[in-house]
Design a protein around this motif. Structure first.
Motif, PDB file in Angstrom:
ATOM      1  N   SER A   1       0.821  -1.209   0.000  1.00  0.00           N
ATOM      2  CA  SER A   1       0.000   0.000   0.000  1.00  0.00           C
ATOM      3  C   SER A   1       0.857   1.262   0.000  1.00  0.00           C
ATOM      4  O   SER A   1       1.848   1.338   0.725  1.00  0.00           O
ATOM      5  N   PRO A   2       0.483   2.261  -0.791  1.00  0.00           N
ATOM      6  CA  PRO A   2       1.181   3.555  -0.752  1.00  0.00           C
ATOM      7  C   PRO A   2       0.808   4.314   0.512  1.00  0.00           C
ATOM      8  O   PRO A   2      -0.112   3.923   1.237  1.00  0.00           O
ATOM      9  N   PRO A   3       1.499   5.432   0.811  1.00  0.00           N
ATOM     10  CA  PRO A   3       1.149   6.238   1.981  1.00  0.00           C
ATOM     11  C   PRO A   3      -0.313   6.687   1.926  1.00  0.00           C
ATOM     12  O   PRO A   3      -0.882   6.884   0.854  1.00  0.00           O
ATOM     13  N   LEU A   4      -0.897   6.856   3.112  1.00  0.00           N
ATOM     14  CA  LEU A   4      -2.316   7.197   3.220  1.00  0.00           C
ATOM     15  C   LEU A   4      -2.521   8.689   2.965  1.00  0.00           C
ATOM     16  O   LEU A   4      -1.963   9.528   3.660  1.00  0.00           O
ATOM     17  N   ASP A   5      -3.332   9.016   1.966  1.00  0.00           N
ATOM     18  CA  ASP A   5      -3.614  10.407   1.616  1.00  0.00           C
ATOM     19  C   ASP A   5      -4.857  10.949   2.313  1.00  0.00           C
ATOM     20  O   ASP A   5      -4.872  12.089   2.777  1.00  0.00           O
ATOM     21  N   ILE A   6      -5.929  10.137   2.350  1.00  0.00           N
ATOM     22  CA  ILE A   6      -7.201  10.599   2.934  1.00  0.00           C
ATOM     23  C   ILE A   6      -7.785   9.493   3.802  1.00  0.00           C
ATOM     24  O   ILE A   6      -7.828   8.327   3.392  1.00  0.00           O
ATOM     25  N   LEU A   7      -8.240   9.862   4.989  1.00  0.00           N
ATOM     26  CA  LEU A   7      -8.991   8.938   5.832  1.00  0.00           C
ATOM     27  C   LEU A   7     -10.371   9.543   6.067  1.00  0.00           C
ATOM     28  O   LEU A   7     -10.486  10.689   6.502  1.00  0.00           O
ATOM     29  N   VAL A   8     -11.412   8.778   5.754  1.00  0.00           N
ATOM     30  CA  VAL A   8     -12.800   9.254   5.861  1.00  0.00           C
ATOM     31  C   VAL A   8     -13.531   8.423   6.909  1.00  0.00           C
ATOM     32  O   VAL A   8     -13.484   7.190   6.879  1.00  0.00           O
ATOM     33  N   ARG A   9     -14.198   9.119   7.832  1.00  0.00           N
ATOM     34  CA  ARG A   9     -15.086   8.421   8.762  1.00  0.00           C
ATOM     35  C   ARG A   9     -16.496   8.959   8.587  1.00  0.00           C
ATOM     36  O   ARG A   9     -16.711  10.171   8.560  1.00  0.00           O
ATOM     37  N   THR A  10     -17.443   8.053   8.480  1.00  0.00           N
ATOM     38  CA  THR A  10     -18.847   8.434   8.285  1.00  0.00           C
ATOM     39  C   THR A  10     -19.594   8.468   9.616  1.00  0.00           C
ATOM     40  O   THR A  10     -19.058   8.142  10.665  1.00  0.00           O
ATOM     41  N   SER A  11     -20.834   8.885   9.560  1.00  0.00           N
ATOM     42  CA  SER A  11     -21.831   8.883  10.650  1.00  0.00           C
ATOM     43  C   SER A  11     -21.684  10.040  11.618  1.00  0.00           C
ATOM     44  O   SER A  11     -22.371  10.082  12.645  1.00  0.00           O
ATOM     45  N   GLY A  12     -20.802  11.007  11.322  1.00  0.00           N
ATOM     46  CA  GLY A  12     -20.691  12.186  12.162  1.00  0.00           C
ATOM     47  C   GLY A  12     -19.836  12.015  13.397  1.00  0.00           C
ATOM     48  O   GLY A  12     -19.610  12.982  14.137  1.00  0.00           O
ATOM     49  N   VAL A  13     -19.340  10.808  13.654  1.00  0.00           N
ATOM     50  CA  VAL A  13     -18.481  10.562  14.813  1.00  0.00           C
ATOM     51  C   VAL A  13     -17.063  11.001  14.475  1.00  0.00           C
ATOM     52  O   VAL A  13     -16.528  10.642  13.424  1.00  0.00           O
ATOM     53  N   LYS A  14     -16.443  11.766  15.378  1.00  0.00           N
ATOM     54  CA  LYS A  14     -15.125  12.346  15.079  1.00  0.00           C
ATOM     55  C   LYS A  14     -14.052  11.735  15.972  1.00  0.00           C
ATOM     56  O   LYS A  14     -13.562  12.338  16.923  1.00  0.00           O
ATOM     57  N   ARG A  15     -13.705  10.495  15.641  1.00  0.00           N
ATOM     58  CA  ARG A  15     -12.579   9.823  16.279  1.00  0.00           C
ATOM     59  C   ARG A  15     -12.042   8.777  15.305  1.00  0.00           C
ATOM     60  O   ARG A  15     -12.730   8.375  14.372  1.00  0.00           O
ATOM     61  N   LEU A  16     -10.811   8.320  15.553  1.00  0.00           N
ATOM     62  CA  LEU A  16     -10.160   7.392  14.625  1.00  0.00           C
ATOM     63  C   LEU A  16     -10.393   5.926  14.992  1.00  0.00           C
ATOM     64  O   LEU A  16     -10.208   5.044  14.154  1.00  0.00           O
ATOM     65  N   SER A  17     -10.774   5.665  16.239  1.00  0.00           N
ATOM     66  CA  SER A  17     -11.131   4.312  16.680  1.00  0.00           C
ATOM     67  C   SER A  17     -10.051   3.278  16.366  1.00  0.00           C
ATOM     68  O   SER A  17     -10.352   2.172  15.917  1.00  0.00           O
ATOM     69  N   ASP A  18      -8.787   3.653  16.591  1.00  0.00           N
ATOM     70  CA  ASP A  18      -7.681   2.697  16.482  1.00  0.00           C
ATOM     71  C   ASP A  18      -7.530   2.151  15.058  1.00  0.00           C
ATOM     72  O   ASP A  18      -7.262   0.969  14.866  1.00  0.00           O
ATOM     73  N   PHE A  19      -7.688   3.019  14.072  1.00  0.00           N
ATOM     74  CA  PHE A  19      -7.582   2.593  12.667  1.00  0.00           C
ATOM     75  C   PHE A  19      -6.472   3.355  11.968  1.00  0.00           C
ATOM     76  O   PHE A  19      -6.497   4.588  11.911  1.00  0.00           O
ATOM     77  N   LEU A  20      -5.472   2.629  11.462  1.00  0.00           N
ATOM     78  CA  LEU A  20      -4.378   3.187  10.664  1.00  0.00           C
ATOM     79  C   LEU A  20      -3.705   4.383  11.356  1.00  0.00           C
ATOM     80  O   LEU A  20      -3.383   5.386  10.721  1.00  0.00           O
ATOM     81  N   LEU A  21      -3.491   4.265  12.663  1.00  0.00           N
ATOM     82  CA  LEU A  21      -2.911   5.381  13.412  1.00  0.00           C
ATOM     83  C   LEU A  21      -1.479   5.676  12.970  1.00  0.00           C
ATOM     84  O   LEU A  21      -1.083   6.846  12.875  1.00  0.00           O
ATOM     85  N   TRP A  22      -0.685   4.656  12.736  1.00  0.00           N
ATOM     86  CA  TRP A  22       0.689   4.873  12.260  1.00  0.00           C
ATOM     87  C   TRP A  22       0.664   5.492  10.873  1.00  0.00           C
ATOM     88  O   TRP A  22       1.431   6.397  10.556  1.00  0.00           O
ATOM     89  N   GLN A  23      -0.243   5.020  10.034  1.00  0.00           N
ATOM     90  CA  GLN A  23      -0.290   5.462   8.640  1.00  0.00           C
ATOM     91  C   GLN A  23      -0.799   6.895   8.499  1.00  0.00           C
ATOM     92  O   GLN A  23      -0.587   7.521   7.458  1.00  0.00           O
ATOM     93  N   CYS A  24      -1.504   7.413   9.504  1.00  0.00           N
ATOM     94  CA  CYS A  24      -2.007   8.792   9.448  1.00  0.00           C
ATOM     95  C   CYS A  24      -0.857   9.767   9.718  1.00  0.00           C
ATOM     96  O   CYS A  24      -0.684  10.253  10.837  1.00  0.00           O
ATOM     97  N   CYS A  25      -0.063  10.017   8.700  1.00  0.00           N
ATOM     98  CA  CYS A  25       1.102  10.869   8.842  1.00  0.00           C
ATOM     99  C   CYS A  25       0.706  12.342   8.718  1.00  0.00           C
ATOM    100  O   CYS A  25      -0.474  12.677   8.605  1.00  0.00           O
ATOM    101  N   GLU A  26       1.709  13.220   8.681  1.00  0.00           N
ATOM    102  CA  GLU A  26       1.425  14.656   8.657  1.00  0.00           C
ATOM    103  C   GLU A  26       0.702  15.101   7.390  1.00  0.00           C
ATOM    104  O   GLU A  26       0.051  16.150   7.377  1.00  0.00           O
TER     105      GLU A  26
END
Length: 265
Positions: free
Chosen positions: A207-232
């Motif tokens: 997989s290439p570096p992560l460009d966009i992470l989208v979460r639906t349903s209006g909840v604003k947290r990452l829930s332990d998903f791709l935390l390392w990959q969420c770079c600057e």
């Protein structure tokens, strides 16, 4: 007969309009890797007075729609958070239902002529697969193997189940330690950030570096998903729509915002 023909015509017009819209959108910079936290299936079901199972099934249909949109846009990699390790704490009835859906849909995704085959996509089931029931593990291995010949476009679909970032990072560090201890080098082994990055499950899948992470349903947290990959450089987007309702017109502002930020760099 007339009503059937009218519905067919409407679908054709809608499909052509969507293709035209995607062609225009693809004229700008396109992210290489987009990830989705597919949240809101159960709340969607409750709001429509449906059973939770129906919400999860409609969530799978939304995933199919979104995968097709992403691959038409030539997004190289899509990651989807399908089942957290923490979800095993739900009721046995719901877990069994979700595992049954997973087994069925894994194989359905990879049937000859189906979505992944159509776009030449390779499937990676990312997570602690050993925690899955044996039939689901077997379906996962079969589904992955069925897409290994898909090299035409070198596109990737990471289906993350059962997954958490803490588990992925722990496993990656353990792998690095084991490799360092097995090294014949006379120098004291040093584990670097690059070593850990290479040992991540997504990196092993190409997989290439992560460009966009989208979460639906209006909840604003990452829930332990791709935390390392969420770079600057990762853009994190929160959408109000429940996942089964999420579609092209929810994705367009996200892609346009990505393009605006790329052009402004």
């Amino acid at each position: 007969m007339f009503l059937r023909a009218l519905r067919w015509l409407r679908r054709k017009v809608a499909d052509r309009a969507q293709r035209l819209l995607l062609t225009v959108l693809a004229a700008g910079p396109i992210p290489r890797h987009v990830a989705f936290v597919m949240d809101g299936n159960r709340r969607y079901a409750r709001s429509h007075r449906k059973r939770p199972t129906e919400g999860h099934l409609e969530g799978f249909q939304a995933l199919r729609r979104m995968l097709e949109i992403c691959f038409v846009l030539d997004i190289r990699c899509v990651s989807a958070f399908a089942f957290s390790i923490e979800n095993f704490k739900r009721s046995p009835e719901e877990v069994d239902t979700l595992m049954g859906i997973a087994e069925e849909k894994l194989l359905e995704l990879c049937q000859h002529g189906d979505l992944l085959n159509k776009y030449g996509v390779r499937l990676n089931v990312v997570g602690n697969v050993g925690l899955l029931p044996k039939p689901v593990q077997k379906a996962a291995r079969k589904a992955e193997n069925m897409t290994r010949h898909n090299k035409r476009r070198v596109a990737i679909f990471n289906l993350c189940m059962p997954y958490t970032s803490r588990d992925e990072m722990t496993t990656a560090v353990q792998t690095c330690v084991q490799n360092a201890m097995a090294s014949d080098s006379p120098e004291t082994p040093i584990i670097t950030e690059h070593d850990i990055d290479r040992a991540l499950l997504t990196s092993k899948g190409g997989s290439p570096p992560l460009d966009i992470l989208v979460r639906t349903s209006g909840v604003k947290r990452l829930s332990d998903f791709l935390l390392w990959q969420c770079c600057e450089n990762t853009q994190i987007q929160f959408a109000d729509a429940y996942w089964p309702d999420f579609g092209l017109f929810d994705l367009i502002p996200i892609i346009l915002d990505y393009q605006r930020k790329v052009w402004s760099r």
